[in-house]
Scaffold this active site. Structure first.
Site, PDB file in Angstrom:
ATOM      1  N   ASP A  15      -1.895  38.190 -12.836  1.00  0.00           N
ATOM      2  CA  ASP A  15      -3.102  37.439 -12.166  1.00  0.00           C
ATOM      3  C   ASP A  15      -4.290  37.464 -12.623  1.00  0.00           C
ATOM      4  OD1 ASP A  15      -3.874  35.836  -9.785  1.00  0.00           O
ATOM      5  OD2 ASP A  15      -4.349  37.794  -8.762  1.00  0.00           O
ATOM      6  N   LYS A  65       3.678  39.693  -3.999  1.00  0.00           N
ATOM      7  CA  LYS A  65       2.258  39.558  -4.105  1.00  0.00           C
ATOM      8  C   LYS A  65       1.293  40.965  -3.719  1.00  0.00           C
ATOM      9  CE  LYS A  65       0.531  35.323  -4.605  1.00  0.00           C
ATOM     10  NZ  LYS A  65       0.209  33.970  -4.523  1.00  0.00           N
ATOM     11  N   ARG A 123       1.025  -1.189  -0.036  1.00  0.00           N
ATOM     12  CA  ARG A 123       0.016   0.064   0.054  1.00  0.00           C
ATOM     13  C   ARG A 123       0.745   1.233  -0.101  1.00  0.00           C
ATOM     14  NH1 ARG A 123      -2.859   1.864  -2.715  1.00  0.00           N
ATOM     15  NH2 ARG A 123      -3.809   0.000  -2.800  1.00  0.00           N
ATOM     16  N   GLU A 151       3.774  40.162  -8.705  1.00  0.00           N
ATOM     17  CA  GLU A 151       2.480  39.716  -9.218  1.00  0.00           C
ATOM     18  C   GLU A 151       1.679  41.233  -9.413  1.00  0.00           C
ATOM     19  OE1 GLU A 151      -0.538  36.903  -7.314  1.00  0.00           O
ATOM     20  OE2 GLU A 151      -1.010  38.879  -6.410  1.00  0.00           O
ATOM     21  N   LYS A 183       1.008  24.324  -4.497  1.00  0.00           N
ATOM     22  CA  LYS A 183      -0.306  24.110  -3.835  1.00  0.00           C
ATOM     23  C   LYS A 183       0.113  22.340  -3.955  1.00  0.00           C
ATOM     24  CE  LYS A 183      -2.571  27.991  -5.483  1.00  0.00           C
ATOM     25  NZ  LYS A 183      -3.711  28.559  -6.713  1.00  0.00           N
TER      26      LYS A 183
END
Length: 275
Positions: A214, A164, A97, A193, A132
């Site tokens: 963005d 950002k 597994r 960004e 992510k």
């Protein structure tokens, strides 16, 4: 970017601690003696994860012998055997597994990446990954992205500066953020960004060499490429999927980042069969 052998071993130790714990109770029912097993894939896919799978079987039983028929990055046909294993049946079943979990997850990322790369073939655009990722498997998934033909973006918060919206707000302006980054960091990539063409112009005037666009729509992306005129490397991000990625690439951007490569994946269907 294949992680170090030490990192792979650490990933595997955690997986085995989680799954095997103090011991595989059911494996005690299996008679002693060598068998042969094979891992096959039930679907078309791209293979990724061999170092982790090999390490799982090695940590469970160093006497198990694995014979891989394919390499990471290879295309797999439905019902194709990718690996054979020889050794004690109980050991193979204990490792099964954890080994398949690595294989199905990393191959899923490689397979998804390959689909995006194929969709933009011939454009010269890079398909980039993001942060992510599944917790604890970032390096593994980023390796899988390269198996699918993608390109790694920054690994984490420590190897690249990505300014950002909230960083810009805290710094006071796009120019202030870029100037501070230039003063603090030498030899470290800096990207900023922007959310519209006005901000793009501000970034370019301030000397930005890499800009993330963005959630620009196709018209805005094309205008951004024209406004940029080759001054900075442009990355499109936000709302990217397999249906839209080719049109995004056609606008002339340099890179397209896709969070779906690592977070919106469907496990590839692998099975282990003992004969």
């Amino acid at each position: 970017m294949l992680p170090s052998a030490a990192q792979v071993a650490a990933d595997v130790r955690l997986a085995l601690e989680e799954d095997v714990g103090s011991g595989d109770l059911t494996a005690r029912l299996v008679p002693a003696g060598p068998v042969q097993a094979r891992i096959l894939c039930r679907q078309q896919a791209v293979l990724a994860g061999i170092p982790w799978v090999t390490e799982v079987f090695s940590q469970v039983d160093g006497n198990l012998a694995l014979d891989w028929q394919l390499a990471d990055g290879d295309a797999i046909a439905p019902d194709q055997v990718v690996c054979t294993i020889r050794g004690e049946a109980a050991s193979i079943l204990t490792a099964e597994r954890a080994a398949l979990n690595f294989l199905q997850t990393l191959s899923a990322t490689a397979t998804a990446t390959a689909a995006y790369v194929a969709a933009v073939a011939g454009t010269g655009v890079n398909i980039l990954d993001t942060r992510k990722t599944l917790p604890g498997l970032r390096l593994a998934q980023k390796y899988a992205v390269t198996c699918g033909g993608g390109v790694n973006h920054r690994v984490g918060l420590y190897d690249m500066v990505l300014i950002k919206e909230n960083h810009i707000a805290a710094a006071g302006s796009i120019r202030a953020a870029l100037e501070k980054a230039a003063a603090l960091f030498s030899g470290i990539p800096v990207e900023i960004e922007v959310e519209n063409l006005e901000e793009l112009e501000q970034a370019l005037v301030a000397g930005a060499t890499r800009v993330l666009l963005d959630n620009f729509d196709l018209e805005q992306l094309a205008l951004a490429v024209k406004l940029n005129a080759g001054r900075a490397r442009l990355e499109a991000s936000g709302g990217v999927n397999l249906q839209s990625v080719a049109a995004i690439a056609a606008t002339g951007v340099d890179d397209i980042s896709v969070g779906a490569l690592t977070k919106d994946i469907a496990a590839v269907d692998f099975s282990l069969l003992v004969s």
